[in-house]
Design a protein around this motif. Structure first.
Motif, PDB file in Angstrom:
ATOM      1  N   ALA A  32       0.747  -1.342  -0.053  1.00  0.00           N
ATOM      2  CA  ALA A  32       0.179  -0.014  -0.044  1.00  0.00           C
ATOM      3  C   ALA A  32       0.868   1.167   0.177  1.00  0.00           C
ATOM      4  O   ALA A  32       1.882   1.246   0.758  1.00  0.00           O
ATOM      5  N   ALA A  33       0.307   2.249  -0.777  1.00  0.00           N
ATOM      6  CA  ALA A  33       0.977   3.509  -0.638  1.00  0.00           C
ATOM      7  C   ALA A  33       0.100   4.438   0.052  1.00  0.00           C
ATOM      8  O   ALA A  33      -1.115   4.626  -0.464  1.00  0.00           O
ATOM      9  N   ILE A  34       0.492   5.067   1.030  1.00  0.00           N
ATOM     10  CA  ILE A  34      -0.386   5.937   1.828  1.00  0.00           C
ATOM     11  C   ILE A  34       0.200   7.413   1.942  1.00  0.00           C
ATOM     12  O   ILE A  34       1.524   7.495   1.918  1.00  0.00           O
ATOM     13  N   VAL A  35      -0.764   8.463   2.230  1.00  0.00           N
ATOM     14  CA  VAL A  35      -0.138   9.574   2.778  1.00  0.00           C
ATOM     15  C   VAL A  35      -0.439   9.840   4.140  1.00  0.00           C
ATOM     16  O   VAL A  35      -1.550   9.684   4.702  1.00  0.00           O
ATOM     17  N   ALA A  36       0.791   9.721   5.089  1.00  0.00           N
ATOM     18  CA  ALA A  36       0.672   9.464   6.519  1.00  0.00           C
ATOM     19  C   ALA A  36       0.043  10.476   7.103  1.00  0.00           C
ATOM     20  O   ALA A  36      -0.824  10.389   7.928  1.00  0.00           O
ATOM     21  N   LYS A  37       0.463  11.867   6.512  1.00  0.00           N
ATOM     22  CA  LYS A  37      -0.245  13.016   7.332  1.00  0.00           C
ATOM     23  C   LYS A  37      -1.992  13.038   7.088  1.00  0.00           C
ATOM     24  O   LYS A  37      -2.436  13.519   7.925  1.00  0.00           O
TER      25      LYS A  37
END
Length: 68
Positions: A32-37
């Motif tokens: 998975a590629a996520i946008v942490a913020k």
């Protein structure tokens, strides 16, 4: 059997993919590629283009194409 986290920058969009500086090597795509913020699922890292020994730019398949 561990979790690998790679940090990268989205530098552009090419058709169905985000272009990223995150390192994607053979065998570690498909996570998975996520946008942490934002706690947001971005897509699936799929492949990288390596041009003559330069650092590769990875491609992340956009979420809307994964779950239409």
């Amino acid at each position: 059997n561990g979790i690998t986290i790679t940090e990268g920058i989205i530098s552009g969009i090419e058709k169905d993919y985000y272009v990223t500086s995150a390192k994607i090597d053979h065998g570690n795509s498909g996570g998975a590629a996520i946008v942490a913020k934002d706690d947001c699922y971005l897509g699936i890292p799929t492949w990288a283009l390596n041009l003559g020994g330069f650092e590769s730019l990875g491609r992340i398949l956009k979420t809307d194409l994964v779950n239409p």
